[in-house]
Design an enzyme around this catalytic site. Sequence first.
Site, PDB file in Angstrom:
ATOM      1  N   LYS A 167       0.883  -1.171   0.000  1.00  0.00           N
ATOM      2  CA  LYS A 167       0.000   0.000   0.000  1.00  0.00           C
ATOM      3  C   LYS A 167       0.911   1.208   0.000  1.00  0.00           C
ATOM      4  O   LYS A 167       1.900   1.257   0.746  1.00  0.00           O
ATOM      5  CB  LYS A 167      -0.872   0.027   1.263  1.00  0.00           C
ATOM      6  CG  LYS A 167      -1.945   1.092   1.219  1.00  0.00           C
ATOM      7  CD  LYS A 167      -3.154   0.596   0.472  1.00  0.00           C
ATOM      8  CE  LYS A 167      -4.202   1.665   0.272  1.00  0.00           C
ATOM      9  NZ  LYS A 167      -5.426   1.121  -0.342  1.00  0.00           N
ATOM     10  N   GLY A 266     -20.774   5.744   0.085  1.00  0.00           N
ATOM     11  CA  GLY A 266     -19.806   6.244  -0.881  1.00  0.00           C
ATOM     12  C   GLY A 266     -19.710   5.333  -2.095  1.00  0.00           C
ATOM     13  O   GLY A 266     -20.697   4.710  -2.511  1.00  0.00           O
ATOM     14  N   VAL A 268     -18.608   2.416  -2.599  1.00  0.00           N
ATOM     15  CA  VAL A 268     -19.039   1.021  -2.416  1.00  0.00           C
ATOM     16  C   VAL A 268     -20.431   0.968  -1.789  1.00  0.00           C
ATOM     17  O   VAL A 268     -21.317   0.246  -2.248  1.00  0.00           O
ATOM     18  CB  VAL A 268     -18.050   0.248  -1.501  1.00  0.00           C
ATOM     19  CG1 VAL A 268     -18.530  -1.187  -1.320  1.00  0.00           C
ATOM     20  CG2 VAL A 268     -16.653   0.253  -2.074  1.00  0.00           C
TER      21      VAL A 268
HETATM   22  P1  NAD Z   1     -15.789   6.550  -0.098  1.00  0.00           P
HETATM   23  O1  NAD Z   1     -14.886   7.580   0.476  1.00  0.00           O
HETATM   24  O2  NAD Z   1     -16.263   6.676  -1.499  1.00  0.00           O
HETATM   25  O3  NAD Z   1     -17.089   6.404   0.824  1.00  0.00           O
HETATM   26  C1  NAD Z   1     -17.065   6.382   2.216  1.00  0.00           C
HETATM   27  C2  NAD Z   1     -18.375   6.965   2.707  1.00  0.00           C
HETATM   28  O4  NAD Z   1     -18.434   6.809   4.115  1.00  0.00           O
HETATM   29  C3  NAD Z   1     -18.525   8.447   2.402  1.00  0.00           C
HETATM   30  O5  NAD Z   1     -19.800   8.700   1.870  1.00  0.00           O
HETATM   31  C4  NAD Z   1     -18.339   9.098   3.774  1.00  0.00           C
HETATM   32  O6  NAD Z   1     -19.073  10.313   3.914  1.00  0.00           O
HETATM   33  C5  NAD Z   1     -18.882   8.022   4.688  1.00  0.00           C
HETATM   34  N1  NAD Z   1     -18.402   8.080   6.067  1.00  0.00           N
HETATM   35  C6  NAD Z   1     -17.187   8.435   6.517  1.00  0.00           C
HETATM   36  N2  NAD Z   1     -17.156   8.361   7.859  1.00  0.00           N
HETATM   37  C7  NAD Z   1     -18.364   7.935   8.259  1.00  0.00           C
HETATM   38  C8  NAD Z   1     -18.956   7.676   9.510  1.00  0.00           C
HETATM   39  N3  NAD Z   1     -18.278   7.842  10.653  1.00  0.00           N
HETATM   40  N4  NAD Z   1     -20.229   7.251   9.561  1.00  0.00           N
HETATM   41  C9  NAD Z   1     -20.946   7.080   8.417  1.00  0.00           C
HETATM   42  N5  NAD Z   1     -20.450   7.338   7.199  1.00  0.00           N
HETATM   43  C10 NAD Z   1     -19.167   7.749   7.112  1.00  0.00           C
HETATM   44  O7  NAD Z   1     -15.020   5.165   0.121  1.00  0.00           O
HETATM   45  P2  NAD Z   1     -15.329   3.784  -0.610  1.00  0.00           P
HETATM   46  O8  NAD Z   1     -14.468   3.660  -1.801  1.00  0.00           O
HETATM   47  O9  NAD Z   1     -16.785   3.595  -0.717  1.00  0.00           O
HETATM   48  O10 NAD Z   1     -14.732   2.764   0.449  1.00  0.00           O
HETATM   49  C11 NAD Z   1     -15.447   2.422   1.623  1.00  0.00           C
HETATM   50  C12 NAD Z   1     -14.661   1.366   2.378  1.00  0.00           C
HETATM   51  O11 NAD Z   1     -14.533   0.204   1.561  1.00  0.00           O
HETATM   52  C13 NAD Z   1     -13.241   1.793   2.734  1.00  0.00           C
HETATM   53  O12 NAD Z   1     -12.886   1.194   3.960  1.00  0.00           O
HETATM   54  C14 NAD Z   1     -12.413   1.185   1.621  1.00  0.00           C
HETATM   55  O13 NAD Z   1     -11.080   0.968   2.034  1.00  0.00           O
HETATM   56  C15 NAD Z   1     -13.155  -0.110   1.386  1.00  0.00           C
HETATM   57  N6  NAD Z   1     -12.966  -0.679   0.045  1.00  0.00           N
HETATM   58  C16 NAD Z   1     -13.225   0.058  -1.066  1.00  0.00           C
HETATM   59  C17 NAD Z   1     -13.049  -0.511  -2.325  1.00  0.00           C
HETATM   60  C18 NAD Z   1     -13.356   0.253  -3.582  1.00  0.00           C
HETATM   61  O14 NAD Z   1     -13.238  -0.349  -4.669  1.00  0.00           O
HETATM   62  N7  NAD Z   1     -13.745   1.519  -3.516  1.00  0.00           N
HETATM   63  C19 NAD Z   1     -12.597  -1.841  -2.445  1.00  0.00           C
HETATM   64  C20 NAD Z   1     -12.356  -2.579  -1.279  1.00  0.00           C
HETATM   65  C21 NAD Z   1     -12.541  -1.972  -0.038  1.00  0.00           C
END
Ligand code: NAD
Length: 443
Positions: A167, A266, A268
């Site tokens: 990472k 967000g 996902v």
């Molecule tokens: P993102 O930043 O697009 O979305 C995260 C969302 O969570 C945002 O809408 C944010 O406002 C909200 N949020 C933040 N803190 C919060 C809280 N305390 N309570 C409620 N909501 C809150 O991120 P993402 O890409 O959707 O990723 C989400 C998780 O999934 C992360 O942990 C990421 O590492 C993991 N992940 C993502 C992917 C991917 O392809 N995007 C793949 C595997 C794992």
Amino acid sequence: MNSIFEPLKKAGLTTLKLRYDMRTDRCTLFAAKEWTEDLDFSRYNVDFFTESLLTPDSVFLPDAAVRKLFAGCGLSDYLEKVEHLLRAGRHFGMDCYYYQKYDIRFMGNLHSRKLGIHNKYHATLAGGIRRHDLSDEELDVIVDGLNLSRAMSYKNIAANLPFGGSKTTVHMAPLDMSNMDVMGFLAFAIDRIRTMTGPDMNFPTEMADIMNEHFSQQFTNGPSSPLGESGKPTAYGVYLAMKEASRFVWGTDDLSGRSVAVQGLGAVGRYMADYLLKEPVKLIITDIDESRVKQYIVDHPDRDIQYIPPDDILTAPVDIICPCAMGGILDEQTISRLKCKMVFGAANNQLKAINPQEEIALSKILAEKGILYQESWWHNIAGVLSGAEAYIHGAEASLDRLYKTIEDTVPQKTRENLEKAKALGITPTECMYRTCDRILYGE
Ligand code: NAD
């Protein structure tokens, strides 16, 4: 603020490598000056390459000399903390590059190359690249990067991919994508650590397209990728795995009537909610950005979707909590307040821990409360599957092949892990580590 870049800054160096040797349990350091302060990285791969030596005044310092530099900066204790983290997570090291002109602190967190060593690609590692603001505490950034790189080694095993885990975390001011000097530096550093990567937190996806066009083919998942964004396939894989977990707990993978609380809407989470709505579930949603919740409810007028404040989601009396926001949400205290039957989501590193032992200890507390939990790196693999599909097949990357791989891989792996854990009388998290450690460490 304590920083491993402070000695580099003071001594005019560019490079710091930390290596942990599992055979001897010893950490060894190496530091160097490899380029001149005024080097224009926008010329990367035009006038010079990732292996070039870019200064006549090069300096290469062995372990003892680097430790002396740290001591001179009063940072020996801090260095020891970082070395402890490498040891605890059995990482093979960190490669750090300092670009003084813009105060950019590049950290390649390298867990294991084992899976990638014979893959025939330039990249033997895979893992995203994320940015942290310079105001963030550096040790928190290092913990984040090392934890995520470790999870990537395991995730790549879960995804059957021939890449080790890494990472990249970059401690820097917001990225100006028109600054080709900075873009060139980031590409140069990524090429050096031989990782296949994609923009993650605080780096825009457009960054990958610019990198591909001008500097490096090691970036994937830009807007021009035939596969589109990775959040949707990730959510699909998590949804299929959740159904398998439901079958394991309730004897059916039908989620009808189950209450599921999604944390974070967000990239996902919003697709996770969409997949869940394919069945008559009781959907509960939250996000610290309330506009996302409101919009989601407006977009689904015929469905009974409830909102819950962000601070209340972990204590909600629901069947399933589905974390799709940040990691580190489950510690002894928060676990004691859970009222659900299952925590099953996409967020990385949901357990507040810095090594597998701490994770397994928390997973046992969850199991004692009768809550099913499986570490997300076993089922949130579609992001890295998508990256690998784009990396390996380029313009020929296929969404159909990606979705078929998800369907063929994710539910089966979850089923096998849950059944094996039950048969062995251990938690699903411990079972995953046992399976993977055999591959990574021969244990
Ligand atoms: P993102 O930043 O697009 O979305 C995260 C969302 O969570 C945002 O809408 C944010 O406002 C909200 N949020 C933040 N803190 C919060 C809280 N305390 N309570 C409620 N909501 C809150 O991120 P993402 O890409 O959707 O990723 C989400 C998780 O999934 C992360 O942990 C990421 O590492 C993991 N992940 C993502 C992917 C991917 O392809 N995007 C793949 C595997 C794992």
